[in-house]
Write an enzyme that holds these catalytic residues in place. Structure first.
Site, PDB file in Angstrom:
ATOM      1  N   SER A  26      74.312 -30.922  90.213  1.00 43.53           N
ATOM      2  CA  SER A  26      75.607 -31.750  90.657  1.00 43.53           C
ATOM      3  C   SER A  26      75.378 -33.023  89.343  1.00 43.53           C
ATOM      4  CB  SER A  26      76.033 -31.364  91.570  1.00 43.53           C
ATOM      5  OG  SER A  26      76.577 -32.303  91.775  1.00 43.53           O
ATOM      6  N   HIS A  53      78.045 -28.402  88.862  1.00 46.50           N
ATOM      7  CA  HIS A  53      79.734 -28.583  89.063  1.00 46.50           C
ATOM      8  C   HIS A  53      79.739 -29.727  88.601  1.00 46.50           C
ATOM      9  CE1 HIS A  53      77.282 -28.397  93.464  1.00 46.50           C
ATOM     10  NE2 HIS A  53      77.839 -26.969  93.447  1.00 46.50           N
ATOM     11  N   ASP A 146      74.389 -28.250  98.569  1.00 44.31           N
ATOM     12  CA  ASP A 146      74.198 -27.012  97.191  1.00 44.31           C
ATOM     13  C   ASP A 146      73.415 -26.227  97.091  1.00 44.31           C
ATOM     14  OD1 ASP A 146      75.603 -24.098  96.381  1.00 44.31           O
ATOM     15  OD2 ASP A 146      77.203 -25.328  94.914  1.00 44.31           O
TER      16      ASP A 146
END
Length: 205
Positions: A26, A53, A146
Site C-alpha cells: 500500500s 492499493h 489488509d
C-alpha cells in the site's frame, strides 16, 4: 528459517519449490516494488501477481511504468485470463483480483476489505487455495491491516510467507499486522526480498 549473508550474497537456507509469487503493498509500495523487482532478469520463469492499493479515481499506469523498467512481460490482469509463467500481473483499480483453481485470474466487485478494493487478503487467500504449498506470499509497506489474514492463510496452506522488515518500511502497519497475527517464515529488508525472488526462481523445478 535461518538466514546468513556472506560477501553480499544472502543464504536463505533451504527454500521450498514454488510455482507462483503473490505480493501486496500500500503506502510506499511503488518505490518498494521498483527496488525488489530491480534484480529480475530476462527469462524469469515464475508468475508474479501483485495488489497495490491506489485511489479509485486514478486510472492505473502501473503496468506501463513497470514494463519500462523490467525485462519481463508486465500487464494489468484481465478477467478469466490464464496465468502465464514469467509474467508480472497487477490488479486493476476498483476490482478485487482472485486466483481460480484452474490457475486463471478473475475480477470482482465484492465489498471492500479493510476499505480496499482490490484487496490483498482476497488475492492471497484465493492463491493459497489454488497453489497450496507451491506459493510464496510477500507483504510490504502499507497503512492498514489488509494482507495479514491472507499471508496467514498462505502459511497455513504450507506456502512461504514473507514480510518486509517493519523497521525499514515506509509505513510499518501492514507488515507489523501480519507479524502479529501469525509469525512469517522470513522478515527481510527490501534488498534481500529482491534476492529471494531470484533464488525462488533458480530453485523452481
Amino acid at each position: 528459517m535461518n538466514i546468513t549473508e556472506q560477501r553480499g550474497h544472502v543464504d536463505f537456507g533451504p527454500l521450498p519449490g514454488v510455482d507462483a509469487i503473490v505480493i501486496g503493498a500500500s503506502a510506499g509500495g511503488v518505490e518498494a516494488l521498483i527496488k525488489i523487482f530491480s534484480l529480475l532478469g530476462a527469462g524469469f520463469r515464475l508468475p508474479i501477481i501483485a495488489v497495490l492499493h491506489l485511489p479509485d479515481e486514478r486510472r492505473s499506469r502501473l503496468a506501463q511504468v513497470f514494463q519500462q523498467r523490467l525485462p519481463i512481460p508486465v500487464k494489468e490482469a484481465d478477467d478469466k485470463e490464464s496465468i502465464v509463467a514469467g509474467t508480472l500481473y497487477f490488479a486493476a483499480p476498483s476490482y478485487h483480483l482472485s486466483v481460480e483453481k484452474d490457475f486463471s485470474l478473475s475480477l470482482s466487485l465484492e465489498d471492500r476489505v479493510h476499505y480496499s478494493r482490490p484487496s490483498i487478503d482476497i488475492l492471497f487467500e484465493s492463491a493459497a487455495d489454488a497453489y497450496g504449498s507451491r506459493l510464496a506470499g510477500i507483504l510490504l509497506t502499507g497503512a492498514n491491516e489488509d494482507g495479514a489474514r491472507g499471508l496467514a492463510a498462505i502459511k497455513q496452506h504450507g506456502g512461504l510467507s514473507v514480510i518486509q522488515d517493519p523497521n525499514e518500511a515506509h509505513v510499518p502497519i501492514m507488515p507489523e499486522a501480519a507479524r502479529t497475527l501469525r509469525a512469517p517464515d522470513l522478515i527481510l529488508p527490501l534488498s534481500d526480498i529482491g534476492q529471494l525472488l531470484v533464488e525462488l526462481e533458480r530453485t523452481h523445478a
